[in-house]
Structure formats: structure tokens, C-alpha cells
Design a protein around this motif. Structure first.
Motif, PDB file in Angstrom:
ATOM      1  N   TYR A  85     -32.308  24.119  20.737  1.00 49.05           N
ATOM      2  CA  TYR A  85     -31.950  25.226  19.943  1.00 49.05           C
ATOM      3  C   TYR A  85     -32.922  25.221  18.581  1.00 49.05           C
ATOM      4  O   TYR A  85     -33.451  26.604  18.284  1.00 49.05           O
ATOM      5  N   CYS A 119     -30.726  27.186  27.447  1.00 46.41           N
ATOM      6  CA  CYS A 119     -31.599  25.870  27.339  1.00 46.41           C
ATOM      7  C   CYS A 119     -32.507  25.795  28.541  1.00 46.41           C
ATOM      8  O   CYS A 119     -32.134  25.508  29.665  1.00 46.41           O
ATOM      9  N   PHE A 130     -25.138  25.427  23.966  1.00 43.45           N
ATOM     10  CA  PHE A 130     -26.534  26.033  24.227  1.00 43.45           C
ATOM     11  C   PHE A 130     -26.954  25.952  25.618  1.00 43.45           C
ATOM     12  O   PHE A 130     -27.884  26.494  25.788  1.00 43.45           O
ATOM     13  N   TYR A 155     -25.028  26.277  15.603  1.00 49.21           N
ATOM     14  CA  TYR A 155     -24.882  26.992  16.963  1.00 49.21           C
ATOM     15  C   TYR A 155     -23.367  27.012  17.229  1.00 49.21           C
ATOM     16  O   TYR A 155     -22.824  25.984  17.469  1.00 49.21           O
ATOM     17  N   LEU A 208     -35.854  34.113  21.418  1.00 52.91           N
ATOM     18  CA  LEU A 208     -34.798  33.364  22.018  1.00 52.91           C
ATOM     19  C   LEU A 208     -34.372  33.986  23.325  1.00 52.91           C
ATOM     20  O   LEU A 208     -33.986  35.337  23.380  1.00 52.91           O
TER      21      LEU A 208
END
Length: 339
Positions: free
Chosen positions: A264, A305, A301, A243, A285
Motif C-alpha cells: 500500500y 494488492c 489491502f 489503511y 491506485l
């Protein structure tokens, strides 16, 4: 894509064929350089398929290109690529001549766009044969070996099709020709960069079955680069989740899919429920993927998140062991794992 049985978990604990250790790649950009790959670490054991998964811009292809030596001079600014065990040979210190000898022979690559990778002015047979001639095969043996490779790659009527040009092949057939080309040098490591992206689902499944059977029968190691979790779930023994240029999680594919240790990874699994259940609902997502050029501070992230806390916004989590054979770059990975 039709479902395939998951590959058996590879044996762990052996020296890696390739060890990627703290790889750093910087590319020039307006206003300064961009760190597109940031301290990426994983290893590829012999006879094992490792899936490199992540959204577009996560650094997957850059990592593969660094391994085979296709990046501009000076792009790799840190880390090691240790070939054939530790300490082994550091590919980043190898001479250009040594990298050329490795490329196509010990390490080969299947590209996402075979039409761009194949020479449009030469027949398929000539291109595969050229690899064999450069490897020192006697000319008398070349034609027979070309036919054998084309047949192994699933190309029908190889004696006739070896005289065809790339534009005369369908997309799936061109990808099979690329596989034959990659196998011509008898490599120990095969890099496959999004090898099924441009193909319809039926052809995708056939190519994946072919790659998997070749890997198992010939004992190759393979690095499979993909943005599609279903592809990695079908083929890879181990998975590395990337990521924004960093590794979020790595470990055995079955364990990561069953119980992700990074938010993730969990979001990826929940966005493609077919990798675990035919009846589960998909949960796309949320938010916009971070990229190396717009990587936020702390955990990259954290803006997307659901578990993010203040620490995540300010402190970058290191990749750390969270279970046997598993690593995750999350401050709170243990909260995601089964107790």
C-alpha cells in the motif's frame, strides 16, 4: 505545490513525548458498532514531526481526535496514550478536568476548517488573548503577546488585523490565525489535521513552510494528518501509513518513500511520483479503498494488492520490525525491500 527540501531525519532512540499504544476506537453504527481504529501503535518523539497518511476513511482524524480528547465518551475501547515518556501519564485514564487543562496548552490542534473552528462573534485578537488569559498571563502582557503570535504566524499588520473577525480573513489568513491560536498556550505537541486541504497550492506551500519553521525553531513535536503524500514528504521526519483503520507501515519518511515495505505504501508513492522524481509517471491506485465498515478478512489491502497470495486473504499480518526503525504489516515485506 512548489518543492521544498526534505526535513532532516529526527534523532531516534529517545523516549516518546506521546506513545500511542494499541489504540482502539469503536463507533456505533446501524447493525452494530464499527471499529474505526484498530490497535494503532506509534510514537511521537520530542521536537519531531510525524506524518499520519492514508486515504479518506483510514482513521487518521479519529486517531488525532483521541489524542486531544474530542471523541464521544466510550468511543476509545482499548489501548493507551502515554504522555511524556513511558510509563508516563495515560491520557485515557485522565479526568475530564485534566484533559481540559491539557487541551490548548500542552497539546493544541489546528483544524482542517478554521472558519468552523474559530468563533465568528469574536475578533481574532480576543480569541488568541483568551487562551493567554486562561494560561495565567497578566492582562498587561496579553496584547503584546497576541501581536507577537500573529506576527509569528505571518499575519501582516497584526495591530490592525487583531481587530478583524474570522469572516474578514481569507482562507490562508484564517489558517494562520488558527496557528497563532494553537501556539498561544505554548504547547509541547501540535496536532495539524489536514491544515492545507482547502487552500490553493501556493498558499499550501507557505503554510507548510510556516509550520515547519515553527516546529524547528520552537522544538515542538507535531502530528501532521494528511491524505496528501507530498505534504507529508515535505514536512515529516517520520511517517505512519494507515489503511482501513490499521497501521500498514511506519518509519523514517525518507526510508519509507525510497523503499516502501508495504504494497500500500508503494502504491501511494507510485501514485504521486513527484515525491521521488519529476519525470516518473503516475500510477493511480486500483480498486476501491477498504474502510473499517467494509474491511475484508486477512490483510485489508489484499483485494487491491498485486502481491496478494492465499495467506493474505485469510491471515491478518501483524505489524513487525522489518529494518532498523521500520515496521510493516505485510507477510512479504522483505520482498519489497532492497537486498
Amino acid at each position: 505545490m512548489s518543492r521544498m527540501p526534505a526535513p532532516a531525519e529526527a534523532v531516534v532512540g529517545v523516549d516518546g513525548l506521546l506513545e500511542v499504544d494499541g489504540l482502539v476506537i469503536d463507533l456505533p453504527a446501524a447493525g452494530g458498532g464499527v471499529r474505526v481504529v484498530d490497535r494503532v501503535t506509534f510514537d511521537i518523539p520530542p521536537a519531531t514531526t510525524v506524518g499520519l497518511i492514508g486515504e479518506s476513511g483510514s482513521g487518521k482524524t479519529m486517531t488525532a481526535n483521541a489524542v486531544i480528547g474530542l471523541l464521544p465518551d466510550g468511543a476509545v475501547t482499548g489501548g493507551h496514550l502515554r504522555w511524556r515518556g513511558s510509563p508516563g501519564e495515560d491520557l485515557l485514564q485522565a479526568s475530564p478536568a485534566r484533559r481540559r487543562r491539557l487541551r490548548g496548552h500542552e497539546i493544541a490542534m489546528i483544524f482542517q476548517d478554521p472558519l468552523a473552528a474559530l468563533n465568528p462573534t469574536q475578533t481574532i485578537g480576543r480569541q488568541v488573548g483568551e487562551i493567554l488569559r486562561r494560561a495565567g498571563r497578566p492582562r498587561a502582557e496579553v496584547r503584546g503577546r497576541v501581536l507577537e503570535l500573529l506576527e509569528r504566524a505571518g499575519i501582516p499588520e497584526p495591530a490592525a488585523r487583531m481587530r478583524s473577525y474570522p469572516h474578514e480573513f481569507s482562507g490562508g489568513m484564517r489558517q494562520r490565525a488558527m496557528i497563532a491560536l494553537a501556539l498561544a498556550g505554548s504547547p509541547a505537541l501540535l496536532l495539524a489535521d489536514e491544515p492545507t486541504t482547502a487552500l490553493d497550492v501556493t498558499v499550501q506551500a507557505r503554510i507548510l513552510r510556516l509550520l515547519r519553521s515553527i516546529q524547528e525553531e520552537q522544538g515542538l513535536a507535531m502530528l501532521l494528518v494528511s491524505h496528501d503524500l507530498r505534504v507529508v514528504a515535505h514536512v515529516a521526519h517520520q511517517v505512519v501509513v494507515m489503511y482501513a483503520g490499521r497501521v500498514a507501515e511506519r518509519g523514517p519518511t525518507g526510508a519509507v518513500l525510497a523503499a516502501p515495505a508495504h504494497p500500500y505504501s508503494r502504491a501511494l508513492v507510485e501514485s504521486v511520483p513527484a515525491v521521488r522524481s519529476r519525470t516518473a509517471l503516475a500510477h493511480p491506485l486500483p480498486g476501491t479503498p477498504a474502510t473499517p465498515a467494509n474491511r475484508p478478512p486477512g490483510c485489508a489491502f489484499h483485494p487491491r494488492c498485486p502481491l496478494a497470495r492465499e495467506r493474505c486473504r485469510t491471515e491478518e499480518p501483524p505489524a513487525r520490525p522489518v529494518a532498523p526503525g521500520r515496521w510493516a504489516a505485510c507477510h512479504f515485506a522483505e520482498e519489497l525491500l532492497p537486498r
